[in-house]
Design a protein around this motif. Structure first.
Motif, PDB file in Angstrom:
ATOM      1  N   GLN A 131       0.819  -1.209   0.000  1.00  0.00           N
ATOM      2  CA  GLN A 131       0.000   0.000   0.000  1.00  0.00           C
ATOM      3  C   GLN A 131       0.857   1.265   0.000  1.00  0.00           C
ATOM      4  N   ALA A 143       0.630   4.056  -2.925  1.00  0.00           N
ATOM      5  CA  ALA A 143       0.427   5.480  -2.626  1.00  0.00           C
ATOM      6  C   ALA A 143       1.486   6.336  -3.305  1.00  0.00           C
ATOM      7  N   GLN A 170       0.819   6.657  -7.058  1.00  0.00           N
ATOM      8  CA  GLN A 170      -0.314   7.503  -7.407  1.00  0.00           C
ATOM      9  C   GLN A 170      -0.129   8.963  -6.981  1.00  0.00           C
ATOM     10  N   THR A 221      -2.591  10.427   1.472  1.00  0.00           N
ATOM     11  CA  THR A 221      -3.039   9.106   1.919  1.00  0.00           C
ATOM     12  C   THR A 221      -2.637   8.864   3.365  1.00  0.00           C
ATOM     13  N   VAL A 273     -10.063   3.917   0.523  1.00  0.00           N
ATOM     14  CA  VAL A 273      -9.350   3.351  -0.621  1.00  0.00           C
ATOM     15  C   VAL A 273      -9.336   1.831  -0.518  1.00  0.00           C
ATOM     16  N   ALA A 274      -8.993   1.333   0.669  1.00  0.00           N
ATOM     17  CA  ALA A 274      -8.937  -0.114   0.866  1.00  0.00           C
ATOM     18  C   ALA A 274      -8.956  -0.427   2.350  1.00  0.00           C
ATOM     19  N   HIS A 288      -6.929   5.400   3.554  1.00  0.00           N
ATOM     20  CA  HIS A 288      -7.910   6.450   3.279  1.00  0.00           C
ATOM     21  C   HIS A 288      -7.218   7.649   2.634  1.00  0.00           C
ATOM     22  N   ARG A 289      -7.951   8.309   1.737  1.00  0.00           N
ATOM     23  CA  ARG A 289      -7.411   9.477   1.035  1.00  0.00           C
ATOM     24  C   ARG A 289      -8.145  10.733   1.501  1.00  0.00           C
TER      25      ARG A 289
END
Length: 210
Positions: free
Chosen positions: A29, A33, A36, A147, A175-176, A189-190
């Motif tokens: 993850q 992050a 992206q 993030t 996000v997941a 979380h974003r």
């Protein structure tokens, strides 16, 4: 008896252990992050960073490594020394390891809002009220579009769904949420809104060593 937080890290090296599975997921993850994140300089902060195993090995080989300025905050000087050595061996000159109380807002003041905030190994060692308080502070620690990556055990009562709701209430989008091993939760979380001011001189939580 007070837990030995250096010895606690030994389970990372045990194949098949819940902590090893959590580490694999967290690193994946972190890499996602960074993949992206927008072009240009990036800021990363890690709360209760331990030996830096979540972040440093990912940065060492990631194409964005030289874009990242990071601060890892860890109270145990033995763990901090391991993180410092790992960063230096990887040539990560913009990774700073700070020996200090990760609960204090002032230790992050000049590096937030950050593009990536790691809160791993924290939520299972503070009260539920402090978990909610940390989630609120993440809205100040995290930049717009940034993030937050967090972990929490999934033993009963499972707080993971509630934590996810708290993040949404504070202006984050899910996000997941993964369960890479039994009773292990990893959340991402974003932040959608503008970062809040970080209150100076504040204590975000009380870490319960046990």
């Amino acid at each position: 008896m007070t837990r030995d937080w250096r010895a606690w890290h030994d389970d990372y090296d045990q194949p098949g252990s819940p902590l090893a599975a959590r580490l694999v997921e967290v690193r994946a993850q972190v890499s996602a992050a960074l993949d992206q994140a927008p072009a240009g300089p990036l800021r990363v902060v890690s709360v209760c960073a331990g030996q830096g195993r979540d972040l440093i090995p990912v940065l060492a080989t990631h194409p964005r490594r030289d874009d990242v300025t990071a601060r890892l905050v860890e109270l145990d000087p033995r763990n901090a020394a391991v993180a410092e050595e790992a960063a230096r061996e990887a040539g990560l000159l913009r990774v700073q390891v700070v020996v200090g109380d990760a609960a204090l807002t002032d230790v992050y003041a000049d590096l937030v809002p950050a593009d990536l905030v790691l809160v791993c190994g924290v939520f299972g060692n503070v009260s539920d009220a402090d978990v909610q308080a940390i989630v609120g502070h993440c809205a100040a620690l995290c930049a717009t579009g940034g993030t937050v990556l967090w972990t929490r055990h999934r033993r009963e009562p499972d707080l993971v769904p509630t934590i996810s709701e708290w993040f949404v209430r504070e202006g984050f989008a899910p996000v997941a949420v993964r369960t890479p091993a039994e009773r292990v939760g990893v959340g991402v979380h974003r932040h959608l809104g503008p970062p809040r001011p970080l209150p100076p001189g504040s204590t975000m939580f009380e870490f319960r060593s046990r």
